[in-house]
Design an enzyme around this catalytic site. Structure first.
Site, PDB file in Angstrom:
ATOM      1  N   ASN A 120      34.884  44.251  45.956  1.00  0.00           N
ATOM      2  CA  ASN A 120      35.570  43.251  46.786  1.00  0.00           C
ATOM      3  C   ASN A 120      35.201  41.850  46.311  1.00  0.00           C
ATOM      4  O   ASN A 120      34.137  41.641  45.721  1.00  0.00           O
ATOM      5  CB  ASN A 120      35.084  43.363  48.246  1.00  0.00           C
ATOM      6  CG  ASN A 120      35.777  44.477  49.008  1.00  0.00           C
ATOM      7  OD1 ASN A 120      36.852  44.933  48.642  1.00  0.00           O
ATOM      8  ND2 ASN A 120      35.145  44.916  50.085  1.00  0.00           N
ATOM      9  N   LYS A 175      43.745  40.858  47.610  1.00  0.00           N
ATOM     10  CA  LYS A 175      42.669  41.639  48.258  1.00  0.00           C
ATOM     11  C   LYS A 175      41.630  40.684  48.852  1.00  0.00           C
ATOM     12  O   LYS A 175      41.120  40.908  49.954  1.00  0.00           O
ATOM     13  CB  LYS A 175      42.031  42.580  47.220  1.00  0.00           C
ATOM     14  CG  LYS A 175      40.878  43.438  47.759  1.00  0.00           C
ATOM     15  CD  LYS A 175      41.368  44.666  48.488  1.00  0.00           C
ATOM     16  CE  LYS A 175      40.327  45.419  49.298  1.00  0.00           C
ATOM     17  NZ  LYS A 175      39.285  46.081  48.590  1.00  0.00           N
ATOM     18  N   ASN A 205      36.997  40.876  57.086  1.00  0.00           N
ATOM     19  CA  ASN A 205      35.575  41.234  57.036  1.00  0.00           C
ATOM     20  C   ASN A 205      34.661  40.307  57.844  1.00  0.00           C
ATOM     21  O   ASN A 205      33.886  40.791  58.676  1.00  0.00           O
ATOM     22  CB  ASN A 205      35.110  41.347  55.572  1.00  0.00           C
ATOM     23  CG  ASN A 205      35.797  42.492  54.853  1.00  0.00           C
ATOM     24  OD1 ASN A 205      36.925  42.833  55.165  1.00  0.00           O
ATOM     25  ND2 ASN A 205      35.133  43.093  53.888  1.00  0.00           N
ATOM     26  N   ASN A 247      38.563  46.916  62.901  1.00  0.00           N
ATOM     27  CA  ASN A 247      39.605  46.089  62.265  1.00  0.00           C
ATOM     28  C   ASN A 247      40.792  45.844  63.200  1.00  0.00           C
ATOM     29  O   ASN A 247      41.337  44.741  63.255  1.00  0.00           O
ATOM     30  CB  ASN A 247      40.120  46.771  60.990  1.00  0.00           C
ATOM     31  CG  ASN A 247      39.052  46.877  59.915  1.00  0.00           C
ATOM     32  OD1 ASN A 247      37.958  46.346  60.078  1.00  0.00           O
ATOM     33  ND2 ASN A 247      39.362  47.564  58.825  1.00  0.00           N
TER      34      ASN A 247
HETATM   35  O1  PAF Z   1      36.001  45.855  53.019  1.00  0.00           O
HETATM   36  C1  PAF Z   1      36.700  46.574  53.765  1.00  0.00           C
HETATM   37  O2  PAF Z   1      36.274  47.084  54.784  1.00  0.00           O
HETATM   38  C2  PAF Z   1      38.126  46.864  53.328  1.00  0.00           C
HETATM   39  O3  PAF Z   1      38.346  46.245  52.091  1.00  0.00           O
HETATM   40  C3  PAF Z   1      39.217  46.456  54.324  1.00  0.00           C
HETATM   41  C4  PAF Z   1      40.522  46.355  53.595  1.00  0.00           C
HETATM   42  C5  PAF Z   1      38.921  45.150  55.010  1.00  0.00           C
HETATM   43  C6  PAF Z   1      39.435  47.533  55.347  1.00  0.00           C
HETATM   44  O4  PAF Z   1      38.338  47.795  56.161  1.00  0.00           O
END
Ligand code: PAF
Length: 297
Positions: free
Chosen positions: A102, A177, A185, A195
């Site tokens: 990420n 992303k 997050n 979420n």
């Molecule tokens: O980091 C995460 O948890 C994931 O990339 C996302 C897309 C936010 C879904 O929980």
């Protein structure tokens, strides 16, 4: 043709990709900590339809030279550079290295610091839950993209076999992303919520501010994405993964470091470079760092 892909990072995504490769008759190697034992270990994976599969995976220490056709890096963003150091000592410069964490920052730093290596980056939106050191559940079908970061070259077809779509220019996908992560997050970590909570109207003003700031920073970086698109992506991922606890919320809960520096920190750093305001992202950066320090104290 069967390929050997090394996977650096034995978390949920690393195990998921390794099991997918086995399923497609490829031979992944899980690169483990330097000087750890070599061995064949039976791994388990629960697929989306509930079926359970087992495959035997080769584990090898990351400081021991291996023959491999590519390296997939599935560590956390803050681990990638240190985890790669022993691998770069033996990996031929032509072997593709795909960074899949990420956030952003490590990709640019690594490509700059080791310009002779063959850097790729990618993103995937699959949900996966690590059940144990050798056990993973696939919890959400996602999309997978990769493309060259610097230089060109060929990628083994094995990555296509496990669903990666090749893009000539990967940066817009990485920003997309990043945008989703920068909305979901930190807020889920700060509010301690799943979420799906973020879809509620009470969060909309905060999400809108984050989207506005991010769109301006992206534009200054030559990436076209509007605040409306960013908000829509964030809300649709929050809805699609409504029951999930984000990786950052899980990291805080488990007293681990978080990826906040590569997510909100990257946005703030790029905003400063362009003289732009990113107060909402700075606020999240400060809050998550505080939470993380408290959790690790
Ligand atoms: O980091 C995460 O948890 C994931 O990339 C996302 C897309 C936010 C879904 O929980």
């Amino acid at each position: 043709m069967a390929a050997t892909l090394a996977i650096l990072g034995g978390g949920a995504i690393g195990q998921l990709l390794a099991m997918d490769l086995c399923q497609q008759q490829h031979s992944p190697i899980l690169l483990t900590r330097p000087d750890s034992a070599t061995g064949i270990i039976r791994h388990q994976m629960q697929r989306l339809d509930g079926s359970v599969q087992h495959h035997s995976l080769r584990h090898a220490p990351s400081n021991q030279p291996q023959h491999c056709d590519a390296v997939l890096v599935t560590t956390k963003a803050y681990q990638a550079e240190a985890a790669l150091a022993p691998v770069l000592a033996w990996l031929p410069a032509s072997t593709p290295i795909v960074l899949l964490h990420n956030g952003m920052g490590p990709q640019q730093r690594l490509a700059q610091r080791f310009p002779t290596h063959n850097w790729w980056a990618g993103m995937l939106t699959d949900g996966a839950l690590k059940r144990g050191p050798h056990s993973v559940s696939h919890t959400g079908q996602g999309v997978r993209y990769l493309g060259p970061l610097a230089g060109q070259g060929r990628m083994p077809e094995a990555v296509t076999d496990i669903g990666f779509i090749s893009e000539a220019t990967i940066l817009p996908r990485l920003w997309q992303k990043l945008a989703v992560n920068a909305l979901i997050n930190p807020l889920t970590a700060c509010y301690g919520c799943a979420n799906g909570e973020l879809i509620r109207p009470g969060y909309r003003a905060e999400l809108q501010r984050l989207s506005d700031e991010l769109a301006a920073v992206a534009k200054a970086e030559g990436i076209t994405m509007t605040a409306e698109q960013i908000l829509t992506w964030g809300l649709s991922v929050a809805e699609a993964t409504c029951g999930n606890r984000s990786s950052m919320l899980q990291d805080i809960g488990a007293n681990r470091s978080t990826e906040i520096d590569a997510i909100s920190g990257f946005v703030v750093e790029r905003a400063q470079a362009h003289g732009l305001n990113a107060d909402a992202h700075q606020h999240n950066l400060t809050r998550v760092r505080q939470l993380s320090n408290r959790a690790q104290a």
